[in-house]
Motif scaffolding. Structure first.
Motif, PDB file in Angstrom:
ATOM      1  N   GLU A 494      -9.726  -0.590  -1.148  1.00 18.07           N
ATOM      2  CA  GLU A 494      -9.829   0.572  -2.048  1.00 18.07           C
ATOM      3  C   GLU A 494      -9.174   0.254  -3.393  1.00 18.07           C
ATOM      4  OE1 GLU A 494     -10.025   4.672   0.619  1.00 18.07           O
ATOM      5  OE2 GLU A 494      -8.139   4.070  -0.330  1.00 18.07           O
ATOM      6  N   ASN A 495      -7.979  -0.331  -3.327  1.00 19.20           N
ATOM      7  CA  ASN A 495      -7.273  -0.700  -4.564  1.00 19.20           C
ATOM      8  C   ASN A 495      -8.104  -1.691  -5.378  1.00 19.20           C
ATOM      9  OD1 ASN A 495      -5.093   0.912  -4.188  1.00 19.20           O
ATOM     10  ND2 ASN A 495      -3.703  -0.715  -3.504  1.00 19.20           N
ATOM     11  N   ALA A 496      -8.623  -2.713  -4.680  1.00 18.02           N
ATOM     12  CA  ALA A 496      -9.421  -3.737  -5.371  1.00 18.02           C
ATOM     13  C   ALA A 496     -10.599  -3.075  -6.090  1.00 18.02           C
ATOM     14  CB  ALA A 496      -9.900  -4.773  -4.359  1.00 18.02           C
ATOM     15  N   ARG A 522      -9.456 -10.761  -2.893  1.00 12.98           N
ATOM     16  CA  ARG A 522      -9.408 -11.185  -4.304  1.00 12.98           C
ATOM     17  C   ARG A 522     -10.367 -10.330  -5.135  1.00 12.98           C
ATOM     18  NH1 ARG A 522     -11.566 -16.252  -4.391  1.00 12.98           N
ATOM     19  NH2 ARG A 522      -9.677 -17.135  -3.504  1.00 12.98           N
ATOM     20  N   ASP A 523      -9.813  -9.737  -6.229  1.00 11.96           N
ATOM     21  CA  ASP A 523     -10.703  -8.985  -7.129  1.00 11.96           C
ATOM     22  C   ASP A 523     -10.626  -9.588  -8.521  1.00 11.96           C
ATOM     23  OD1 ASP A 523      -8.688  -7.630  -8.879  1.00 11.96           O
ATOM     24  OD2 ASP A 523      -8.073  -6.659  -7.004  1.00 11.96           O
ATOM     25  N   HIS A 524     -11.508  -9.114  -9.407  1.00 10.73           N
ATOM     26  CA  HIS A 524     -11.541  -9.633 -10.786  1.00 10.73           C
ATOM     27  C   HIS A 524     -11.347  -8.468 -11.739  1.00 10.73           C
ATOM     28  CE1 HIS A 524     -12.891 -13.376  -9.021  1.00 10.73           C
ATOM     29  NE2 HIS A 524     -13.701 -12.621  -8.259  1.00 10.73           N
ATOM     30  N   ARG A 547      -3.032   5.949 -14.870  1.00  7.69           N
ATOM     31  CA  ARG A 547      -4.314   5.428 -14.390  1.00  7.69           C
ATOM     32  C   ARG A 547      -4.441   5.650 -12.877  1.00  7.69           C
ATOM     33  NH1 ARG A 547      -7.977   0.743 -15.577  1.00  7.69           N
ATOM     34  NH2 ARG A 547      -6.764   0.233 -17.414  1.00  7.69           N
ATOM     35  N   SER A 548      -3.334   5.399 -12.149  1.00  7.51           N
ATOM     36  CA  SER A 548      -3.347   5.552 -10.693  1.00  7.51           C
ATOM     37  C   SER A 548      -3.696   6.982 -10.317  1.00  7.51           C
ATOM     38  CB  SER A 548      -1.991   5.149 -10.121  1.00  7.51           C
ATOM     39  OG  SER A 548      -1.810   5.725  -8.877  1.00  7.51           O
ATOM     40  N   ARG A 549      -3.029   7.928 -11.011  1.00 11.48           N
ATOM     41  CA  ARG A 549      -3.260   9.345 -10.679  1.00 11.48           C
ATOM     42  C   ARG A 549      -4.711   9.740 -10.955  1.00 11.48           C
ATOM     43  NH1 ARG A 549       2.047  10.209 -12.808  1.00 11.48           N
ATOM     44  NH2 ARG A 549       3.447  10.186 -11.004  1.00 11.48           N
ATOM     45  N   GLY A 553      -4.942   7.970  -6.858  1.00 14.04           N
ATOM     46  CA  GLY A 553      -3.956   7.184  -6.085  1.00 14.04           C
ATOM     47  C   GLY A 553      -2.714   7.997  -5.797  1.00 14.04           C
ATOM     48  N   THR A 554      -2.106   7.715  -4.654  1.00 11.88           N
ATOM     49  CA  THR A 554      -0.876   8.439  -4.284  1.00 11.88           C
ATOM     50  C   THR A 554       0.370   7.587  -4.535  1.00 11.88           C
ATOM     51  OG1 THR A 554      -1.001   7.553  -2.052  1.00 11.88           O
ATOM     52  CG2 THR A 554      -2.042   9.696  -2.429  1.00 11.88           C
ATOM     53  N   GLY A 555       0.165   6.320  -4.767  1.00  6.95           N
ATOM     54  CA  GLY A 555       1.324   5.418  -4.936  1.00  6.95           C
ATOM     55  C   GLY A 555       1.923   5.015  -3.610  1.00  6.95           C
ATOM     56  N   LEU A 556       1.237   5.351  -2.517  1.00 10.94           N
ATOM     57  CA  LEU A 556       1.780   5.035  -1.184  1.00 10.94           C
ATOM     58  C   LEU A 556       0.941   3.992  -0.447  1.00 10.94           C
ATOM     59  CD1 LEU A 556       2.586   8.682  -0.102  1.00 10.94           C
ATOM     60  CD2 LEU A 556       4.268   6.895  -0.549  1.00 10.94           C
ATOM     61  N   GLY A 557      -0.237   3.661  -1.014  1.00  8.82           N
ATOM     62  CA  GLY A 557      -1.175   2.754  -0.330  1.00  8.82           C
ATOM     63  C   GLY A 557      -0.549   1.423   0.067  1.00  8.82           C
ATOM     64  N   LEU A 558       0.095   0.747  -0.899  1.00 11.28           N
ATOM     65  CA  LEU A 558       0.652  -0.586  -0.603  1.00 11.28           C
ATOM     66  C   LEU A 558       1.876  -0.488   0.311  1.00 11.28           C
ATOM     67  CD1 LEU A 558       0.251  -2.560  -3.965  1.00 11.28           C
ATOM     68  CD2 LEU A 558      -1.090  -2.749  -1.878  1.00 11.28           C
ATOM     69  N   ALA A 559       2.649   0.638   0.183  1.00 10.91           N
ATOM     70  CA  ALA A 559       3.800   0.833   1.084  1.00 10.91           C
ATOM     71  C   ALA A 559       3.302   0.920   2.521  1.00 10.91           C
ATOM     72  CB  ALA A 559       4.565   2.088   0.704  1.00 10.91           C
TER      73      ALA A 559
END
Ligand code: ADP
Length: 596
Positions: A494-496, A522-524, A547-549, A553-559
């Motif tokens: 999702e992030n990519a 891997r993304d570009h 941009r995330s908001r 994005g919640t800012g919790l995905g990678l955590a």
């Protein structure tokens, strides 16, 4: 130090002298007495001879028969083996058994003659030039009534006596020498006997002083040395026992100190480190031997710590403080001090106990930050919802177009709140399960999980016309919790997609690497600046918050990803170049069995 002689050399020479001095004195006294005796005997002999001739000589003198005087002198001298001389009161020699009286000089100056002329018997010993020998002279006066008409002198050579005495002296000297040699030997033996036990005791005392307390002194010699050796052996044995007890206690204490997870150090009144355990030394990246007996100020160059030590010395009450160190990393040590006292209760220094609370403090900070972040994240959409509801209520509801727009905003913020709460719940669930070790793992092939994650993200990927390229061998399988791992892959994918431009591409590649499986995303896209990378996996951390908001994005995905990977004993890495793209790699161990 003044050089001290061994006991043997203090005993032997005095013993020898005690024996030799009386021996020599005795031998000298015997010599002296013998000589005296011989001389006295000779004098008696001479006087007897002189008295025998006295009357005959007086008659011849009165008859002035000089010739017969000389003849009588010769005859008597020969028969008695002595020299006989008759002298006139003037000193003129009238007859002599050894020489011609005419040729003889005047004898008036001879001491024996002078004495005889005074009416007494004169006895003298001296060297005779006439006979060239040592002689004893005895002279008696020849009297006619009361008148001294001449002197009769009898003399004998004392060289013979000297020769006799010499012989005796030689014999006694040999005797003395033999006795002296015997005395030397006996003294040597005696001194040895007395000094040897003491030497052994001295040797033993040296061993004891060097700490060799298991050595035992031989028990021999006199009753006193025996008792001394026995007492010293007993003393060494009890000292040995005590030392063993002390060493045992010291070792126990050291074992306790070195196995303590707290750092412990004792500092004396001069601020010198007198004892420190391994943990404390390790906290300063040193070994105990590098720190012991050195001053705190010189070795631990941390102003906070030095101030803490100074204050701990100043007041007797225990202190506690968090101290910040930067040695090889940032560290927080919880330091506690208390007074160090000796058995008499006197203060001899301070005891410092250090606890590495870096992780604890970081967790505390994270918890505080987390609470603040959650409040902040929730507050923003809530404020928006509240604001638009009020706007609607105050009349906007009557304007259908505006009302629809406002309701759309309210919906978006509600979704946002929902997403945040969803992610928070996911996080807390994973945390709970990890804590309880309640994550179910089973051997599953990786490819279907990756495909399922791609499917979940298909719609948002298609919206941006993003191509997803997946490469994973079908046979690749491992122990994992499929639902959680899929969630992690979905978050990364999702992030990519979120942070890539339209028509971009994303590569997913899974491959076996030794004991791990690496799954790379891997993304570009826009990439991430390097300063954000270390904190990227923290909750609510965003490289670009607006941009995330905007992207929802919640800012919790990678955590969440990090927690899932940790729950599988794996790790995650990220490399990124702003403007070029990012690469997240999840490494999962092949053999990880937690609960299956
Ligand atoms: P968010 O919900 O904001 O995406 P995440 O925890 O998933 O929160 O990500 C944290 C931050 O990491 C994001 O806000 C974003 O700035 C950055 N990020 C994550 N993945 C990527 C990526 N693939 N490309 C660029 N930035 C990314």
């Amino acid at each position: 130090m003044k050089k001290r002689f061994p006991l043997f050399w203090k005993l032997y020479p005095p013993f020898l002298l005690i024996v030799l001095i009386p021996l020599l004195a005795l031998s000298w006294y015997a010599d002296f007495s013998m000589r005296r005796f011989f001389i006295d005997q000779t004098a008696i002999n001479l006087e007897a001879r002189a008295n025998l001739l006295k009357d005959q000589m007086t008659e011849l003198l009165l008859a002035e028969d000089w010739k017969n005087i000389d003849i009588l002198c010769n005859r008597a001298g020969k028969s008695a083996d002595m020299r006989i001389t008759v002298i006139q009161p003037s000193g003129k020699v009238l007859g002599d058994s050894e020489a011609d009286p005419k040729t003889m000089e005047n004898h008036s100056d001879r001491p024996e003659f002078v004495k005889a002329m005074s009416g007494e018997t004169g006895v003298f010993t001296r060297y005779s030039h006439t006979l060239q020998a040592s002689m004893m002279y005895l002279a008696v006066p020849l009297l006619e009534g009361e008148t001294r008409i001449g002197v009769l002198r009898a003399a004998v050579s004392i060289s013979a006596i000297d020769r006799q005495l010499e012989k005796i002296h030689r014999r006694t000297s040999i005797g003395v020498l033999v006795v002296a040699l015997l005395a030397t030997g006996v003294s040597l033996l005696f001194s040895r006997r007395v000094s040897q036990p003491m030497e052994k005791i001295r040797e033993g005392a040296e061993y004891f002083a060097k700490g060799q307390l298991s050595y035992r002194l031989p028990v021999f010699g006199s009753s006193e040395t025996e008792l001394l050796a026995r007492t010293m052996n007993d003393m060494a044995a009890s000292l040995h026992d005590r030392m063993q007890t002390i060493i045992g206690q010291k070792n126990e204490l050291e074992a306790v100190l070195s196995s303590m997870i707290e750092g412990v150090m004792a500092v004396d009144l001069e601020e010198k480190i007198i004892s420190i355990n391994h943990t404390a030394a390790r906290m300063f990246l040193r070994t105990p031997s590098e720190l012991i007996n050195r001053s705190v100020q010189e070795t631990i160059r941390n102003p906070d710590f030095q101030r803490f030590v100074r204050l701990a010395f100043r007041d007797e009450t225990p202190r506690e403080e968090d101290l910040f160190f930067y040695i090889d990393r940032e560290a927080v040590y919880d330091a506690r001090s208390s007074s160090l006292k000796n058995a008499r209760g006197e203060r001899i220094g301070i005891l410092i106990v250090l606890n590495d609370v870096t992780r604890l403090r970081r967790l505390e900070n994270m918890r505080k930050d987390f609470a603040a972040n959650v409040s902040h994240e929730i507050k923003t959409p809530l404020t928006a919802i509240k604001g638009f509801v009020e706007t609607l209520r105050s009349g906007a509801v009557n304007h259908p177009e505006e009302a629809v727009r406002f309701l759309g905003i309210i919906e978006k913020n509600t979704n946002r709140l929902n997403a945040i709460i969803d992610d928070l719940m996911k996080l807390s669930l994973i945390e709970q399960k990890t804590d309880k070790k309640d994550i179910l793992l089973e051997n599953r092939p990786l490819l279907p999980i990756l495909k399922s994650a791609c499917q979940v993200c298909q719609t948002i990927g298609d919206e941006k016309a993003i191509q997803i390229l997946l490469s994973c061998e079908e046979t690749l399988s491992m122990n994992l919790n499929a639902a959680l791992i899929e969630q992690a892959f979905v978050n990364l994918l999702e992030n990519a997609i979120k942070y890539s431009g339209l028509g971009s591409s994303i590569e997913i590649e899974a491959k076996q690497m030794d004991a791990e499986v690496a799954i790379m995303f891997r993304d570009h896209g826009i990439g991430i600046a390097s300063e954000h990378l270390p904190r990227l996996f923290e909750r609510f951390y965003r490289a670009d918050p607006s941009r995330s908001r905007k992207m929802g994005g919640t800012g919790l995905g990678l955590a969440i990803v990090k927690h899932i990977v940790n729950a599988h004993a794996g790790r995650i890495s990220v490399e990124s170049t702003p403007g070029k793209g990012s690469e997240f790699v999840v490494y999962l161990p092949c053999k990880f069995f937690m609960k299956s």
